[in-house]
Design a protein around this motif. Sequence first.
Motif, PDB file in Angstrom:
ATOM      1  N   VAL A   1      39.584  28.860  35.145  1.00  0.00           N
ATOM      2  CA  VAL A   1      40.079  30.286  34.840  1.00  0.00           C
ATOM      3  C   VAL A   1      41.663  30.115  35.201  1.00  0.00           C
ATOM      4  N   VAL A   2      42.630  30.940  34.643  1.00  0.00           N
ATOM      5  CA  VAL A   2      43.898  30.829  34.825  1.00  0.00           C
ATOM      6  C   VAL A   2      44.132  32.261  35.262  1.00  0.00           C
ATOM      7  N   GLY A   3      45.268  32.563  35.974  1.00  0.00           N
ATOM      8  CA  GLY A   3      45.742  33.832  36.244  1.00  0.00           C
ATOM      9  C   GLY A   3      45.047  34.589  37.338  1.00  0.00           C
ATOM     10  N   GLU A   4      44.024  33.896  37.895  1.00  0.00           N
ATOM     11  CA  GLU A   4      43.339  34.708  39.001  1.00  0.00           C
ATOM     12  C   GLU A   4      44.220  35.014  40.152  1.00  0.00           C
ATOM     13  N   SER A   5      45.426  34.151  40.238  1.00  0.00           N
ATOM     14  CA  SER A   5      46.419  34.602  41.612  1.00  0.00           C
ATOM     15  C   SER A   5      46.790  36.034  41.520  1.00  0.00           C
ATOM     16  N   HIS A   6      46.798  36.741  40.061  1.00  0.00           N
ATOM     17  CA  HIS A   6      47.495  38.038  39.865  1.00  0.00           C
ATOM     18  C   HIS A   6      46.254  38.936  40.173  1.00  0.00           C
ATOM     19  N   TYR A   7      44.949  38.704  40.488  1.00  0.00           N
ATOM     20  CA  TYR A   7      43.800  39.391  40.633  1.00  0.00           C
ATOM     21  C   TYR A   7      43.102  39.170  41.936  1.00  0.00           C
TER      22      TYR A   7
ATOM     23  N   ALA B   1      43.252  31.429  52.543  1.00  0.00           N
ATOM     24  CA  ALA B   1      43.542  30.780  51.489  1.00  0.00           C
ATOM     25  C   ALA B   1      43.312  31.880  50.135  1.00  0.00           C
ATOM     26  N   SER B   2      43.734  31.901  49.128  1.00  0.00           N
ATOM     27  CA  SER B   2      43.487  32.325  47.760  1.00  0.00           C
ATOM     28  C   SER B   2      41.923  32.026  47.397  1.00  0.00           C
ATOM     29  N   TYR B   3      41.556  33.203  46.612  1.00  0.00           N
ATOM     30  CA  TYR B   3      40.328  33.104  46.103  1.00  0.00           C
ATOM     31  C   TYR B   3      40.641  32.473  44.604  1.00  0.00           C
ATOM     32  N   GLY B   4      39.553  31.546  44.001  1.00  0.00           N
ATOM     33  CA  GLY B   4      39.494  31.293  42.598  1.00  0.00           C
ATOM     34  C   GLY B   4      38.459  31.748  42.057  1.00  0.00           C
ATOM     35  N   LEU B   5      38.363  31.728  40.774  1.00  0.00           N
ATOM     36  CA  LEU B   5      37.496  31.878  39.919  1.00  0.00           C
ATOM     37  C   LEU B   5      37.221  30.760  38.951  1.00  0.00           C
ATOM     38  N   ARG B   6      35.829  30.512  38.941  1.00  0.00           N
ATOM     39  CA  ARG B   6      35.267  29.494  37.888  1.00  0.00           C
ATOM     40  C   ARG B   6      34.100  30.205  36.986  1.00  0.00           C
TER      41      ARG B   6
ATOM     42  N   ASP C   1      32.947  43.910  36.698  1.00  0.00           N
ATOM     43  CA  ASP C   1      33.119  45.294  36.996  1.00  0.00           C
ATOM     44  C   ASP C   1      34.100  46.080  36.301  1.00  0.00           C
ATOM     45  N   GLY C   2      34.697  45.864  35.121  1.00  0.00           N
ATOM     46  CA  GLY C   2      35.507  46.206  34.510  1.00  0.00           C
ATOM     47  C   GLY C   2      36.991  46.017  34.789  1.00  0.00           C
ATOM     48  N   ARG C   3      37.190  45.235  35.959  1.00  0.00           N
ATOM     49  CA  ARG C   3      38.606  45.207  36.358  1.00  0.00           C
ATOM     50  C   ARG C   3      38.853  43.699  35.904  1.00  0.00           C
ATOM     51  N   GLY C   4      40.125  43.530  35.461  1.00  0.00           N
ATOM     52  CA  GLY C   4      40.559  42.152  34.901  1.00  0.00           C
ATOM     53  C   GLY C   4      40.672  41.186  36.380  1.00  0.00           C
ATOM     54  N   CYS C   5      40.287  39.857  35.882  1.00  0.00           N
ATOM     55  CA  CYS C   5      40.228  38.893  36.985  1.00  0.00           C
ATOM     56  C   CYS C   5      40.782  37.478  36.520  1.00  0.00           C
ATOM     57  N   GLY C   6      41.326  37.373  35.122  1.00  0.00           N
ATOM     58  CA  GLY C   6      41.894  36.237  35.021  1.00  0.00           C
ATOM     59  C   GLY C   6      41.526  35.958  33.523  1.00  0.00           C
ATOM     60  N   PHE C   7      41.770  34.676  32.890  1.00  0.00           N
ATOM     61  CA  PHE C   7      41.726  34.385  31.532  1.00  0.00           C
ATOM     62  C   PHE C   7      41.155  32.933  31.339  1.00  0.00           C
ATOM     63  N   ILE C   8      41.116  32.612  30.181  1.00  0.00           N
ATOM     64  CA  ILE C   8      40.482  31.352  29.552  1.00  0.00           C
ATOM     65  C   ILE C   8      41.865  30.769  29.499  1.00  0.00           C
ATOM     66  N   PRO C   9      41.822  29.326  29.885  1.00  0.00           N
ATOM     67  CA  PRO C   9      43.158  28.747  29.499  1.00  0.00           C
ATOM     68  C   PRO C   9      43.485  28.571  27.967  1.00  0.00           C
TER      69      PRO C   9
ATOM     70  N   VAL D   1      41.015  41.981  42.972  1.00  0.00           N
ATOM     71  CA  VAL D   1      39.639  42.204  42.379  1.00  0.00           C
ATOM     72  C   VAL D   1      38.668  41.268  43.044  1.00  0.00           C
ATOM     73  N   LEU D   2      39.001  39.857  43.244  1.00  0.00           N
ATOM     74  CA  LEU D   2      38.164  38.977  43.725  1.00  0.00           C
ATOM     75  C   LEU D   2      37.706  39.290  45.313  1.00  0.00           C
ATOM     76  N   ALA D   3      38.601  39.737  46.043  1.00  0.00           N
ATOM     77  CA  ALA D   3      38.500  40.033  47.407  1.00  0.00           C
ATOM     78  C   ALA D   3      37.360  41.259  47.580  1.00  0.00           C
ATOM     79  N   ASP D   4      37.571  42.216  46.461  1.00  0.00           N
ATOM     80  CA  ASP D   4      36.733  43.399  46.572  1.00  0.00           C
ATOM     81  C   ASP D   4      35.302  43.003  46.282  1.00  0.00           C
ATOM     82  N   GLN D   5      35.092  41.857  45.374  1.00  0.00           N
ATOM     83  CA  GLN D   5      33.755  41.373  45.283  1.00  0.00           C
ATOM     84  C   GLN D   5      33.064  40.816  46.437  1.00  0.00           C
ATOM     85  N   VAL D   6      33.787  40.269  47.210  1.00  0.00           N
ATOM     86  CA  VAL D   6      33.287  39.447  48.378  1.00  0.00           C
ATOM     87  C   VAL D   6      33.162  40.353  49.531  1.00  0.00           C
ATOM     88  N   GLU D   7      32.039  40.184  50.316  1.00  0.00           N
ATOM     89  CA  GLU D   7      32.012  41.007  51.518  1.00  0.00           C
ATOM     90  C   GLU D   7      32.396  40.406  52.630  1.00  0.00           C
ATOM     91  N   GLY D   8      33.489  40.629  53.098  1.00  0.00           N
ATOM     92  CA  GLY D   8      34.071  39.999  54.375  1.00  0.00           C
ATOM     93  C   GLY D   8      34.991  38.804  54.060  1.00  0.00           C
TER      94      GLY D   8
END
Length: 161
Positions: A50-56, A144-149, A97-105, A59-66
Amino acid sequence: MGFFRELLRALSGDPFQPGYGRNRLPRDWWKIDGFVALKPASDRAPFTDVVGESHYQNVLADQVEGRFEEGVYWDVVVRIGIVDVPTDPSAIGLTIDGRGCGFIPRAEKDALLEELAALIPPDCHGAICKGQIVGGFRDGNEQASYGLRLLLRRPLEIKTR
């Protein structure tokens, strides 16, 4: 010993929990009315980047519990769909959950669009797949930043059970 470590962590204001965070989806994660669920690849198969997740990151942090010292492996349901981006009008966007989190390369976009068009009926809301938020570990005093795959089996297949 664990109790005192947790007490000291709480008293010092350290937001990080020891170890790593793990979240698995329930067995019926894919049963969402109006969506076609794509069959996930195994945890050992290559992931779809996934690309662009650095901008989100929010959104990723809100999904993770702590926050966790060793990072996270947090399973989530990701919606795949065409989004209108000025620089790429047929970009494939991803939402949690309806919030943008990245793009397919871009390099994978055309092949994926072709496969999705063959699988998704016109009366469907779109496709969903299993994703995994990774990273977020302690790096010195910083997080460190979160990533999405995406765990997508290729060629794409519809999950039926």
